[in-house]
Design an enzyme around this catalytic site. Sequence first.
Site, short mmCIF file in Angstrom:
data_model
loop_
_atom_site.label_atom_id
_atom_site.label_comp_id
_atom_site.label_asym_id
_atom_site.label_seq_id
_atom_site.Cartn_x
_atom_site.Cartn_y
_atom_site.Cartn_z
N HIS A 180 -128.52 34.71 68.09
CA HIS A 180 -129.90 34.28 68.28
C HIS A 180 -130.64 34.41 66.94
O HIS A 180 -130.50 35.42 66.25
CB HIS A 180 -130.57 35.16 69.35
CG HIS A 180 -131.98 34.75 69.63
ND1 HIS A 180 -132.29 33.63 70.38
CD2 HIS A 180 -133.16 35.28 69.23
CE1 HIS A 180 -133.61 33.50 70.44
NE2 HIS A 180 -134.16 34.49 69.75
N THR A 235 -126.31 39.25 78.62
CA THR A 235 -126.58 39.80 79.95
C THR A 235 -127.51 38.82 80.66
O THR A 235 -127.92 37.81 80.08
CB THR A 235 -127.25 41.19 79.86
OG1 THR A 235 -128.47 41.03 79.13
CG2 THR A 235 -126.35 42.19 79.17
C1 GAR Z 1 -128.54 28.78 65.14
O1 GAR Z 1 -129.62 29.14 64.34
C2 GAR Z 1 -128.44 29.70 66.34
O2 GAR Z 1 -128.79 31.02 66.06
C3 GAR Z 1 -129.46 29.07 67.27
O3 GAR Z 1 -129.28 27.69 67.14
C4 GAR Z 1 -128.80 27.42 65.81
C5 GAR Z 1 -127.53 26.61 65.94
O4 GAR Z 1 -127.07 26.16 64.70
N1 GAR Z 1 -129.28 29.51 68.62
C6 GAR Z 1 -130.27 29.64 69.47
O5 GAR Z 1 -131.42 29.38 69.21
C7 GAR Z 1 -129.86 30.14 70.85
N2 GAR Z 1 -130.99 30.62 71.56
P1 GAR Z 1 -125.58 25.66 64.54
O6 GAR Z 1 -125.35 24.62 65.64
O7 GAR Z 1 -125.56 25.02 63.18
O8 GAR Z 1 -124.67 26.83 64.66
#
Ligand code: GAR
Length: 208
Positions: free
Chosen positions: A128, A160
């Site tokens: 996250h 969780t």
């Molecule tokens: C990342 O920053 C990840 O932490 C976030 O989406 C992005 C995906 O980038 N995830 C969330 O916000 C989940 N709640 P990526 O597709 O290049 O890995």
Amino acid sequence: MSVQSKPNIQLPSGAIRPIVILISGSGSNMRSLVETAEREDWAERLKAQVVAVISNRPDAKGLDWARSAGLITQVLDHRGFDSREAFDAALMRLIDGHQPALVLLAGFMRILTPDFVEHYQGRLINIHPSVLPAFPGLHTHRRALEAGCGFAGATVHQVTAALDHGPILAQAVVPVLPGDTEQTLAQRVLSQEHRIYPQAVAAWLQSH
Ligand code: GAR
């Protein structure tokens, strides 16, 4: 409903623990996980291997890279389902086809049902883009900028039932710099995500 590409690699048999990665977008965390697993020879050292990438979005950019890396890719479009429960049940069937020891959420932008979370309890990990418990949910970088935070970051945690909660496995912090926009901050955080996610997964594999 689901589309699958053929793998062009031979999966090692025996004690290898399969890992399934779920994505919705560009898949840069997925790529970092797969590349680190290769570089650090997780198959030999940790008896684990990424076997499949599943996306709820047919146009997720990360799918192209996953295919070119020889991974099984599958698409399960959530828009084809009447309810969150029905989608998650189908997703579970798809994932369980790989008998995964570990399921990694890597930019998988879906709220998961309690049944799904319970089914994978203890083997479901998420990344996250905030220093949890600050800023669960969406638009974390915008909210950090609006709040005037001096630091931002990312958290790897076990999943969780509560959204963006669960035992923390790793965190990284970056400074918020003068003139930062959502995009520049997101990029700075993302480069740390690519470091801590594989590290945390390797540590989990080592201890299980
Ligand atoms: C990342 O920053 C990840 O932490 C976030 O989406 C992005 C995906 O980038 N995830 C969330 O916000 C989940 N709640 P990526 O597709 O290049 O890995």
